[in-house]
Design a protein around this motif. Structure first.
Motif, PDB file in Angstrom:
ATOM      1  N   PHE A  48       0.815  -1.218   0.000  1.00 58.40           N
ATOM      2  CA  PHE A  48       0.000   0.000   0.000  1.00 58.40           C
ATOM      3  C   PHE A  48       0.849   1.270   0.000  1.00 58.40           C
ATOM      4  CE2 PHE A  48      -3.097  -3.093   1.474  1.00 58.40           C
ATOM      5  CZ  PHE A  48      -4.258  -2.698   0.843  1.00 58.40           C
ATOM      6  N   ASN A  86      -0.861   4.919  -0.357  1.00 62.51           N
ATOM      7  CA  ASN A  86      -1.172   5.444   0.971  1.00 62.51           C
ATOM      8  C   ASN A  86      -1.326   6.959   0.921  1.00 62.51           C
ATOM      9  OD1 ASN A  86      -1.363   4.724   3.946  1.00 62.51           O
ATOM     10  ND2 ASN A  86       0.166   6.362   3.998  1.00 62.51           N
ATOM     11  N   ARG A 126      -5.268   1.606  10.475  1.00 62.89           N
ATOM     12  CA  ARG A 126      -5.578   2.224   9.195  1.00 62.89           C
ATOM     13  C   ARG A 126      -6.691   1.467   8.488  1.00 62.89           C
ATOM     14  NH1 ARG A 126      -0.586   1.152   4.970  1.00 62.89           N
ATOM     15  NH2 ARG A 126      -0.144  -1.034   5.445  1.00 62.89           N
ATOM     16  N   LEU A 173      -7.831  -0.078   4.733  1.00 63.80           N
ATOM     17  CA  LEU A 173      -7.256  -0.609   3.506  1.00 63.80           C
ATOM     18  C   LEU A 173      -8.355  -0.786   2.469  1.00 63.80           C
ATOM     19  CD1 LEU A 173      -5.178  -3.469   5.195  1.00 63.80           C
ATOM     20  CD2 LEU A 173      -4.401  -1.144   4.724  1.00 63.80           C
ATOM     21  N   PRO A 221      -4.313  -3.573  -4.223  1.00 61.20           N
ATOM     22  CA  PRO A 221      -4.422  -2.394  -3.354  1.00 61.20           C
ATOM     23  C   PRO A 221      -4.689  -1.127  -4.163  1.00 61.20           C
ATOM     24  CG  PRO A 221      -2.521  -3.721  -2.747  1.00 61.20           C
ATOM     25  CD  PRO A 221      -3.013  -4.259  -4.054  1.00 61.20           C
ATOM     26  N   SER A 233      -5.120   3.427   0.942  1.00 59.86           N
ATOM     27  CA  SER A 233      -5.020   3.189   2.393  1.00 59.86           C
ATOM     28  C   SER A 233      -4.766   4.507   3.080  1.00 59.86           C
ATOM     29  CB  SER A 233      -3.900   2.195   2.729  1.00 59.86           C
ATOM     30  OG  SER A 233      -2.632   2.773   2.534  1.00 59.86           O
TER      31      SER A 233
END
Length: 932
Positions: A634, A638, A876, A878, A886, A889
C-alpha cells in the motif's frame, strides 16, 4: 520518634499503637482509682464505650464498604444509606473526638491525680507532638478537601487547620509542664526539621512531612497496590520467611497466658504505680495491633512485613531465652550436654531423612520419583534403599543413646535440650532461607518477597544497545526510542544516551524516522509494529515479573484440599523448601520455568534490518548480503485523509461510547452504532446527532437479563426494510429489532454443534441482496446463512487454513452480485465465495497477523466494487479492488481526525462516504467520498 517519622509514613501506625497501649494503661489507672465526682466517672466510661464502637467501625472502613453493596428502591432508604455512609467515613474523627472528650473529662476531674500515672506523662508528650501531623485527617474528612492540594488555596486551607492543631498541641504541652515540653518539642522538631528540609536545603520538605506523609498514605489505601488478599501476611509471607519469629511468638503467647503471674516481665501492673513499662504485655499488644492494622489496610506489600516481624522478633527472643535457660548446664556438665546435643542433632537429621522418604512411600506420592526405597534393583534404586536403611539404623542407635542419657541426667533435661536444638535448627533453616533469597535466587522471580522486580532481559537489552551503539557510532550516540511501558527502568539506563527519544504511549512515523533501535512494552506493540512494519528485527524479553499468585482466592475447600491431597502437599513443600515449582506446575498445567514465567510484563527490542546487515558485515559474517526490506503493497497508494467530522467520547451517557465495535448505515442514512461495552445500540442521524438508544446488559443464559438484554454486541447490519440485525456476541445469538429498537425476534444459543443455531461468539452480521442474513459464527469458524426469520439455509466454510476454511472469521460483506467476502482474520486473508458458498479466490492481508482479542477486522463494499477493510492493530483503513489489488489506504495511530486507535466496524452511505467505529477512541469518524 522523630527519626521514625523522618524515615517512613507508617510512623503514624506506630504512634497509634503506642498511644492506644498507653491509653489503656491510663484508662486502667483511672478506673481502678476513686473519683471525687462519680457522675464524671460515669461520663468518662460512657465516652470510652462510644469511642470503642466508632473505633471498630473505623477499622472496618479501611477495607470494607459497609453500605456500598446495598440496593434500595425508595428515597428514604437511600437517604438513610447516605447518612450511614457519612458516619462510617467520619468514624475515625468521631473516635478521636470521643477520646478527646473522655481525656478532657479526666483532666477536669482529676488533674492533680493524673500526674502520678507514668502513662499520663508519656501520652501528653507523644500526643501533643503527633497532633499537628494529623492535619490531613480533618482536611479530608471534615473539609472534604485534598490534603495533597499544594495550590495557593489548598495551602491556605490546610495551613489554617495546621495552625489550629499546633496551638492545641502547644497548649496541652505547656499546661502539662512548660519547661519539660519545650525541651521535648525542641529535640523532636530539631531532628524533624533537619531531615525533612534535607539539612536546610529544601524548605518545601516540611510541607510534605507535616501534610504529605499522612495524606499520601491515606490516598494509597484506596489504590490498594497489589490487591492482595487479607491473608497475604498470615498464609504467604510469614510462613515463607518469618517462620522463626512466628514460632517464637506462638510460644511466647502460650507462655505469657499460662504463666503471666510467674514472670514479672509479663505483668500488666505491679503494686507500685511508678513501675516500668510492662514489656511483654506491650510486645503482645504491639504484634496483635500491627497484625490487625496491616490485614485491614488496603496496601499490602512484602516490605511491610518488617513491621509485623519486629515485635515478633522481640517476643521470640524472650520466649527462646526462657527455653534455653531451662537447661541446667552446671548440673549435667558442659561435656555431657554437648554429647547429648550432638546425639539429639544426629537423631533429628536421621528422623528427618526417614520422614522425608517414608511419608511419600506411605502416601503414594507418585510425583516424588526419587529417594524412595524398595522400588527395584537398579543401582540408583538400591542406593535409595540403602540410604533409607542406614538412616533407620542410625536413628535406632541414637534412640538407645538418648535412653542411656535420660537415666543419667533425667528426662526433663533431655527434653529441654531437645527444645533448644529445635530452635537452633529452625534458626539454621531461617539462615538458609535468607541466603537463598539474597545470594542465590536474588535475580530470579521465584521468591515471594520480591514483589515486582526487573528481569535479566533488561541487562541483556542494554548490553546489546551499548554494543550496537559503539560499533555504529563509536560511542553512545545512537538514536533509540522507548515508550511509557518500559520507562522503568530504561529512563535510568539510557541516561547517557543523548539521542534517546521517549514517545510515551503515542508512537508516530516522525518518532521512528532514522531511529534504528526501539524498545516497547507489550501494551504498545500493535501501535509500534504498525509503524515499523517488517523493517526491523524483533527480539522479545521479560522486562518485569511478579511472584506466582495462585494463593489468590483461597477458601476453606482449597486449603483442605492442599493439605489432604498428597500430590499438592508435596508440591507445596517443594515451593517452600526448594522454591521449585516444577511439581506444582505439573499439577496445575502451568509452566513455571523462568523463560515462561506466567506473571510477567514483556518488552520487545527492535533493530533496524539495514543497520543489522551492516554490523554483521563488519564481523565474521562478511559474506552475508544486506537483508531485503519487504515493501508495503500500500506504500504507493497510501494517503493522508482527514475525517469530515467525528462524534462520541468515553462514557455511558447518551451519545457516549464504551469501545464501539461496529457501525451500520440505514435506509434513510441514519447511523446505527454497536456500543459494545455499554451493551446497547445507539441510533444517530447522518451528522452524528442522537435519535434514540436501546438495550441494556443481560446474560439470558444465566438469568441476568430479559430476552432483549444484550451482552457485548460486536456487529450489526440494516436490511432494506429497515430491520436492524444485531450480533449479540456473548449471548451467542442474532437479535432482530425494528428501526425504533423494538425487539422482533432472536435465534441462536451457545454451542459448537452442526446445527446453524449453535453459535459461539458471533462477531458480525450482514444482509445480502436477496435478503439472506449472513452471520460470522466466529468461534465455530464458519459463515452461517439464514432467512430473515432465522431459518437456517446453509453453512459456508469450516475450521482450517486451506481454501474455503477459516480461522477466526469476523468481517463479512456481500456485493450486489451476491459474492461473499469474508475477513479470515487468523489466516490473514480475505476469501471470496459465490452466492451459493463455493470458494472463488483470496488475497493476503499481512496487517491482520496476530491473535489478540482486539484484532477483529470488518469489511464493507461500495457501489464501484471496492472492498474496504479495517486493520485494527495497524491503525488504518485498507482498500482493494474486487481481485485484491491495493487501491488506497490511510490512517495512523492517534486521536486526531487523520488517525485511529483500534478501528473496527465500517460501513458506507449512499454517497460513498465511509463511517468508521474507532473503538479505543470511543468515537465514530466520517470520511466523505474522495476527500483526501
Amino acid at each position: 520518634m522523630a527519626l521514625n517519622h523522618a524515615t517512613k509514613e507508617v510512623a503514624f501506625l506506630y504512634d497509634a499503637i503506642w498511644i492506644v497501649f498507653l491509653g489503656l494503661l491510663f484508662v486502667r489507672d483511672n478506673i481502678r482509682d476513686r473519683w471525687a465526682n462519680i457522675v464524671l466517672k460515669r461520663i468518662f466510661l460512657g465516652l470510652l464505650i462510644g469511642a470503642i464502637f466508632f473505633g471498630v467501625l473505623a477499622l472496618m472502613s479501611f477495607s470494607y464498604d459497609i453500605t456500598g453493596n446495598t440496593i434500595a428502591d425508595n428515597d428514604s432508604y437511600d437517604n438513610a444509606v447516605n447518612i450511614l455512609d457519612r458516619i462510617v467515613a467520619g468514624s475515625g474523627l468521631i473516635t478521636l473526638g470521643l477520646v478527646g472528650l473522655a481525656v478532657t473529662t479526666s483532666f477536669v476531674a482529676r488533674w492533680r491525680a493524673l500526674h502520678s500515672y507514668p502513662s499520663f506523662h508519656v501520652l501528653v508528650v507523644i500526643g501533643s507532638l503527633v497532633l499537628p501531623q494529623l492535619v490531613a485527617l480533618p482536611v479530608r474528612l471534615l473539609l472534604g478537601s485534598d490534603p495533597l492540594d499544594y495550590s495557593s488555596a489548598g495551602m491556605w486551607r490546610t495551613g489554617s487547620v495546621f495552625a489550629v492543631l499546633l496551638l492545641i498541641s502547644a497548649g496541652i504541652g505547656i499546661a502539662w509542664g512548660r519547661r519539660k515540653w519545650i525541651i521535648c518539642a525542641g529535640i523532636f522538631y530539631s531532628i524533624y526539621i533537619l531531615f525533612f528540609t534535607t539539612v536546610f536545603s529544601n524548605g518545601g520538605g516540611l510541607t510534605s512531612g507535616f501534610v504529605g506523609s499522612l495524606g499520601y498514605w491515606m490516598e494509597q489505601q484506596s489504590v490498594e497496590r497489589g490487591s492482595q488478599p487479607w491473608y497475604y501476611y498470615l498464609l504467604v509471607l510469614i510462613p515463607m520467611y518469618e517462620y522463626l519469629p512466628a514460632i517464637g511468638t506462638l510460644a511466647g503467647g502460650w507462655l505469657f497466658i499460662k504463666r503471666r503471674a510467674r514472670y514479672m516481665a509479663g505483668r500488666w501492673y505491679s503494686d507500685s504505680k511508678s513501675s516500668d513499662l510492662p514489656t511483654i504485655s506491650y510486645l503482645m499488644f504491639w504484634f496483635l495491633s500491627a497484625l490487625t492494622i496491616y490485614i485491614l489496610a488496603g496496601e499490602k506489600m512484602p516490605w511491610l512485613t518488617v513491621h509485623l516481624t519486629l515485635p515478633m522478633i522481640f517476643i521470640a527472643s524472650w520466649s527462646f531465652s526462657l527455653w534455653f535457660r531451662r537447661v541446667d548446664w552446671v548440673r549435667i556438665g558442659a561435656h555431657k550436654g554437648l554429647v547429648v546435643s550432638i546425639i539429639l542433632l544426629v537423631a533429628g537429621l536421621a528422623l528427618f531423612d526417614l520422614v522425608k522418604v517414608a511419608v511419600p512411600l506411605v502416601s503414594g506420592w507418585s510425583a516424588a520419583g526419587y529417594g524412595i526405597p524398595f522400588q527395584g534393583t537398579t543401582l540408583l534404586q538400591l542406593e535409595d534403599t540403602m540410604a533409607f536403611l542406614s538412616a533407620l539404623v542410625l536413628l535406632i542407635l541414637m534412640i538407645i543413646a538418648i535412653v542411656f542419657f535420660i537415666k543419667q541426667i533425667g528426662l526433663q533435661q533431655v527434653w529441654h535440650i531437645t527444645n533448644a536444638l529445635v530452635m537452633i535448627l529452625i534458626c539454621m533453616l531461617t539462615l538458609r532461607t535468607s541466603i537463598v533469597a539474597n545470594y542465590i535466587k536474588f535475580d530470579e522471580q521465584t521468591e515471594f518477597i520480591n514483589y515486582a522486580s526487573g528481569a535479566p532481559g533488561i541487562k541483556i537489552v542494554m548490553e546489546q544497545v551499548e554494543e550496537i551503539s559503539r560499533r555504529s557510532t563509536d560511542g553512545l550516540g545512537i538514536k533509540i526510542a522507548y515508550d511509557d511501558d518500559v520507562s522503568w527502568p530504561f529512563t535510568w539506563y539510557l541516561r547517557n544516551y543523548n539521542n534517546k527519544v521517549f514517545f510515551g504511549g503515542e508512537p508516530s512515523r516522525q518518532v521512528f524516522q532514522d531511529t534504528p533501535l526501539v524498545i516497547a512494552g507489550n501494551n504498545n506493540w500493535p501501535k509500534v509494529e504498525a509503524l515499523l512494519k517488517n523493517n526491523y528485527y524483533t527480539f522479545e524479553y521479560i522486562r518485569m515479573w511478579w511472584p506466582m499468585q495462585d494463593y489468590f482466592g483461597l477458601d476453606l475447600e482449597r486449603v483442605v484440599n492442599n493439605i489432604t491431597d498428597p500430590e499438592r502437599l508435596a508440591a507445596l513443600w517443594d515451593i517452600w523448601y526448594r522454591r521449585d515449582y516444577t511439581r506444582y506446575g505439573d499439577i496445575t498445567g502451568v509452566d513455571y520455568s523462568l523463560s515462561d514465567w506466567p506473571i510477567v510484563d514483556r518488552m520487545r527490542f527492535y533493530v533496524d534490518k539495514e543497520l543489522a546487515a551492516k554490523l554483521w558485515n563488519m564481523g565474521a559474517m562478511t559474506n552475508m548480503q544486506p537483508v531485503p526490506i519487504e515493501v508495503d503493497p500500500f506504500d504507493n497508494v497510501n494517503v493522508v485523509r482527514t475525517a469530515s467530522f467525528a462524534w462520541g467520547s468515553n462514557g455511558n451517557g447518551a451519545g457516549e461510547f464504551e469501545r464501539p465495535r461496529d457501525v451500520a448505515v440505514g435506509v434513510h442514512n441514519e447511523v446505527y452504532v454497536a456500543d459494545t461495552f455499554n451493551h446497547r445500540i445507539q441510533k444517530f442521524d447522518k451528522n452524528g446527532n442522537l435519535i434514540l438508544q436501546w438495550g441494556k446488559y443481560g446474560s439470558i443464559h444465566q438469568g441476568e437479563g430479559s430476552s432483549s438484554g444484550l451482552n457485548e454486541p460486536w456487529g450489526l447490519s440494516v436490511s432494506a426494510d429497515g430491520m436492524v440485525y444485531v450480533a449479540d456476541t456473548w449471548n451467542h445469538r442474532i437479535v432482530k429489532f425494528d428501526s425504533d429498537g423494538g425487539m422482533i425476534e432472536s435465534w441462536g444459543s451457545f454451542g459448537d454443534g452442526v446445527d446453524l443455531h449453535s453459535m459461539w461468539g458471533p462477531r458480525e452480521v450482514a444482509i445480502g441482496p436477496a435478503g439472506l442474513v449472513y452471520v460470522a459464527d466466529t468461534g465455530n469458524k464458519r459463515i452461517s446463512v439464514f432467512t430473515q426469520d432465522g431459518v437456517g439455509v446453509r453453512q459456508i466454510g469450516k475450521g482450517g487454513s486451506f481454501e474455503g476454511e477459516f480461522e477466526e472469521p469476523v468481517g463479512v460483506t456481500v456485493g450486489a452480485d451476491g459474492l461473499i467476502y469474508v475477513a479470515d482474520t487468523w489466516n490473514a486473508r480475505i476469501q471470496v465465495f459465490t452466492n451459493e458458498g463455493s470458494y472463488l479466490r483470496e488475497w493476503p492481508v499481512p496487517e491482520w497477523e496476530g491473535q489478540s482479542l482486539d484484532n477483529k477486522p470488518y469489511l464493507a463494499i461500495d457501489n464501484t466494487g471496492r472492498i474496504f477493510a479495517t486493520a485494527p492493530e495497524r491503525y488504518r483503513v485498507l482498500v482493494w479492488d474486487l481481485y485484491g489489488k491495493p487501491v488506497l489506504s490511510w490512517g495512523n495511530f492517534g486521536n486526531d481526525l487523520q488517525s485511529f486507535d483500534l478501528p473496527t466496524g465500517i460501513d458506507l452511505d449512499a454517497d460513498g462516504g465511509l463511517y468508521v467505529a474507532d473503538a479505543d477512541n470511543d468515537r465514530v469518524l466520517y470520511f466523505e467520498n474522495g476527500k483526501e
